[in-house]
Design an enzyme around this catalytic site. Structure first.
Site, mmCIF file in Angstrom:
data_model
loop_
_atom_site.group_PDB
_atom_site.id
_atom_site.type_symbol
_atom_site.label_atom_id
_atom_site.label_comp_id
_atom_site.label_asym_id
_atom_site.label_seq_id
_atom_site.Cartn_x
_atom_site.Cartn_y
_atom_site.Cartn_z
ATOM 1 N N ASP A 23 1.002 -1.138 -0.023
ATOM 2 C CA ASP A 23 0.073 -0.090 0.100
ATOM 3 C C ASP A 23 0.775 1.300 -0.072
ATOM 4 O O ASP A 23 0.531 2.407 -0.719
ATOM 5 C CB ASP A 23 -0.789 0.121 1.123
ATOM 6 C CG ASP A 23 -2.190 -0.998 1.138
ATOM 7 O OD1 ASP A 23 -2.553 -1.304 -0.091
ATOM 8 O OD2 ASP A 23 -2.473 -1.441 2.303
ATOM 9 N N ALA A 54 -6.743 2.774 7.634
ATOM 10 C CA ALA A 54 -5.574 2.787 7.998
ATOM 11 C C ALA A 54 -5.092 3.357 9.093
ATOM 12 O O ALA A 54 -5.744 2.819 10.318
ATOM 13 C CB ALA A 54 -4.562 3.481 6.943
ATOM 14 N N TYR A 55 -4.247 4.334 9.396
ATOM 15 C CA TYR A 55 -3.998 4.796 10.643
ATOM 16 C C TYR A 55 -5.379 5.341 11.488
ATOM 17 O O TYR A 55 -5.281 5.100 12.702
ATOM 18 C CB TYR A 55 -3.327 6.142 10.555
ATOM 19 C CG TYR A 55 -2.428 6.648 11.634
ATOM 20 C CD1 TYR A 55 -2.473 5.861 12.980
ATOM 21 C CD2 TYR A 55 -1.662 7.740 11.597
ATOM 22 C CE1 TYR A 55 -1.763 6.618 13.879
ATOM 23 C CE2 TYR A 55 -0.856 8.283 12.600
ATOM 24 C CZ TYR A 55 -1.214 7.553 13.918
ATOM 25 O OH TYR A 55 -0.247 7.786 15.085
ATOM 26 N N ASN A 56 -6.161 5.670 10.817
ATOM 27 C CA ASN A 56 -7.601 6.302 11.389
ATOM 28 C C ASN A 56 -8.079 5.148 12.020
ATOM 29 O O ASN A 56 -8.630 5.122 13.232
ATOM 30 C CB ASN A 56 -8.454 6.644 10.350
ATOM 31 C CG ASN A 56 -9.748 6.978 10.953
ATOM 32 O OD1 ASN A 56 -10.028 7.946 11.850
ATOM 33 N ND2 ASN A 56 -10.731 6.114 10.564
#
Length: 253
Positions: free
Chosen positions: A43, A155-157
């Site tokens: 990714d 993702a990070y969220n």
């Protein structure tokens, strides 16, 4: 059916060997001349490819030679032309970040996944959050905060306990990272058209960095983030495996 294909690969040996095998079978061309760009890696490399080719007309078809591969399709060598002919296109808009540093410098960047505010030292960050020029949170004590697109919401969220957003939704996720105060605040949903501004309180004692898809700016004092509709990233997926299906599936695992 696409004939002019540009094959790009990360530095990982698995990605490089895949690129060599595909070029031997299908040939290759420069990205500027391609009808489709095939990105081989994970990714992170897919995000890098989308950023580097955003001014080209060709869509990007990712093939996973990394780890998670949320934005990628499965890697196969023998049926690529048929897969490209049947691929479904998703179009996503990035976020635009405008960061001002303590020295007065201004840095601009685009982010496909999220823009993050992250503490730079041992002490927690103190942030004020403005939305459309209206103060919404006068003090957030935290390790950081981020604004995520639907495409980046897994993702990070998501690891920061933010919500997964349906692709194509007209909202962005505003999520706190390890919040200390207010203890009960876990974020908000804002309109895609909103302008979010983070203001760093006491930046000398509590320095903060801003990050847009791994491109970092240190010692920021304020960061303005908005969706950028003028930029559209075109991503190709195998039928039935597009972003909408993947985002729904992630909520039931």
């Amino acid at each position: 059916m696409a004939q002019r294909i540009a094959f790009l690969a990360s530095d990982a040996p698995l990605a490089q060997s895949g690129r060599d095998a595909l070029i031997a079978r299908y040939g290759t061309c420069d990205p500027e001349e391609a009808e489709v760009i095939v990105a081989l890696g994970g990714d992170g490399f897919m995000l890098q490819t989308l950023h580097s080719t955003q001014d080209l007309d060709a869509p990007v078809y990712g093939m996973n030679r990394g780890t998670v591969g949320f934005l990628m399709n499965e890697y196969h060598e023998d049926d690529l032309l048929d897969r490209l002919a049947l691929a479904e296109e998703e179009e996503i808009n990035p976020l635009s970040m405008r960061a001002t540093t303590a020295s007065g410098d201004i840095h601009e960047a685009l982010a496909i996944n999220e823009v993050s505010m992250l503490r730079q030292g041992p002490q927690a960050a103190k942030l004020r959050i403005w939305i459309d020029e209206r103060l919404r949170l006068d003090e957030l004590v935290c390790d950081g905060a981020l604004l995520s697109t639907p495409a980046g919401s897994t993702a990070y969220n998501y690891s920061a306990h933010g919500p997964i957003l349906p692709i194509g939704s007209d909202v962005l996720a505003l999520t706190a990272i390890a919040p200390f105060r207010p203890r009960r605040w876990r974020g908000a949903l804002v309109r895609k058209s909103s302008v979010v501004r983070f203001e760093v309180m006491n930046p000398q004692k509590r320095p903060v960095m801003a990050d847009a898809d791994s491109r970092s700016v240190r010692d920021v004092v304020s960061v303005e983030v908005r969706s950028e509709p003028a930029v559209a990233h075109r991503i190709l997926f195998d039928p039935g495996h597009g972003l909408e299906e993947r985002l729904i599936r992630e909520q039931f695992v």
